[in-house]
Design an enzyme around this catalytic site. Sequence first.
Site, PDB file in Angstrom:
ATOM      1  N   HIS A 219       1.014  -1.423   0.250  1.00 50.09           N
ATOM      2  CA  HIS A 219      -0.089   0.131   0.203  1.00 50.09           C
ATOM      3  C   HIS A 219       1.078   1.012   0.054  1.00 50.09           C
ATOM      4  O   HIS A 219       2.421   1.286   0.823  1.00 50.09           O
ATOM      5  CB  HIS A 219      -1.268   0.414   1.210  1.00 50.09           C
ATOM      6  CG  HIS A 219      -1.674  -1.070   1.094  1.00 50.09           C
ATOM      7  ND1 HIS A 219      -2.725  -1.401   2.547  1.00 50.09           N
ATOM      8  CD2 HIS A 219      -1.987  -2.135   0.235  1.00 50.09           C
ATOM      9  CE1 HIS A 219      -3.714  -1.869   2.035  1.00 50.09           C
ATOM     10  NE2 HIS A 219      -2.982  -2.577   0.962  1.00 50.09           N
TER      11      HIS A 219
ATOM     12  N   GLU B 139       0.267   3.983   1.715  1.00 49.80           N
ATOM     13  CA  GLU B 139       0.778   4.729   2.873  1.00 49.80           C
ATOM     14  C   GLU B 139       1.892   3.835   3.844  1.00 49.80           C
ATOM     15  O   GLU B 139       2.545   4.656   4.154  1.00 49.80           O
ATOM     16  CB  GLU B 139      -0.897   4.638   3.832  1.00 49.80           C
ATOM     17  CG  GLU B 139      -2.248   5.390   3.027  1.00 49.80           C
ATOM     18  CD  GLU B 139      -2.879   4.613   1.434  1.00 49.80           C
ATOM     19  OE1 GLU B 139      -3.551   5.225   1.409  1.00 49.80           O
ATOM     20  OE2 GLU B 139      -2.646   3.189   1.308  1.00 49.80           O
TER      21      GLU B 139
ATOM     22  N   CYS C  10      -5.975   2.198   5.533  1.00 52.87           N
ATOM     23  CA  CYS C  10      -6.834   1.023   6.029  1.00 52.87           C
ATOM     24  C   CYS C  10      -6.090   0.364   7.951  1.00 52.87           C
ATOM     25  O   CYS C  10      -4.674   1.363   7.844  1.00 52.87           O
ATOM     26  CB  CYS C  10      -6.250  -0.271   5.083  1.00 52.87           C
ATOM     27  SG  CYS C  10      -4.378  -0.880   5.179  1.00 52.87           S
TER      28      CYS C  10
ATOM     29  N   CYS D 213      -1.634   0.484   7.342  1.00 50.11           N
ATOM     30  CA  CYS D 213      -1.666   1.674   7.249  1.00 50.11           C
ATOM     31  C   CYS D 213      -1.166   2.451   8.153  1.00 50.11           C
ATOM     32  O   CYS D 213      -0.610   3.245   8.808  1.00 50.11           O
ATOM     33  CB  CYS D 213      -1.902   2.253   5.503  1.00 50.11           C
ATOM     34  SG  CYS D 213      -1.526   0.204   4.225  1.00 50.11           S
TER      35      CYS D 213
END
Length: 160
Positions: A54, A56, A84, A87
Amino acid sequence: MNETDLRHLRRAVELAAEGLAAGDEPFGAVLVGPDGGVLFEDHNHVGGGDATQHPEFAIARWSATHLTPEERAAATVYTSTEHCPMCATAHGWVGLGRVVYASSSAQLGTWLGGLDLPPLPIRPLPITDLVPGAVVEGPVAPLDEEVRALHLRYHSIPRD
């Protein structure tokens, strides 16, 4: 929320669109220093099978290596969709500052809930449920609707 915030948030949505064009899920994020300069940006790279790729999370890892704790705390993360849980906790562990998101995890859950998809392997939670005291802003209209369109497009593409 000012014009600088909106410019960086628009870039995060553009990165989400770039991720979609590359065959990945449409998530994008930008790390900005206190002077307004872009320090790092990325989009999702989960298409290769590693669900931890991801943007992030990449920002958290990059900032832990390249920024002092004070610089991390003064930085802002702009993201197409609220972090999420993975993250969000990475964000909290490295001590990143403010988060501005175009669409919330609750919105994403609603959008995806209306589709015939398998359940997520995790529970989407607001950042502040995982990082008490986190400074967050979002969702931001009409950018949230642009993100919604990207997710609906992603999930309408036939997959093997």
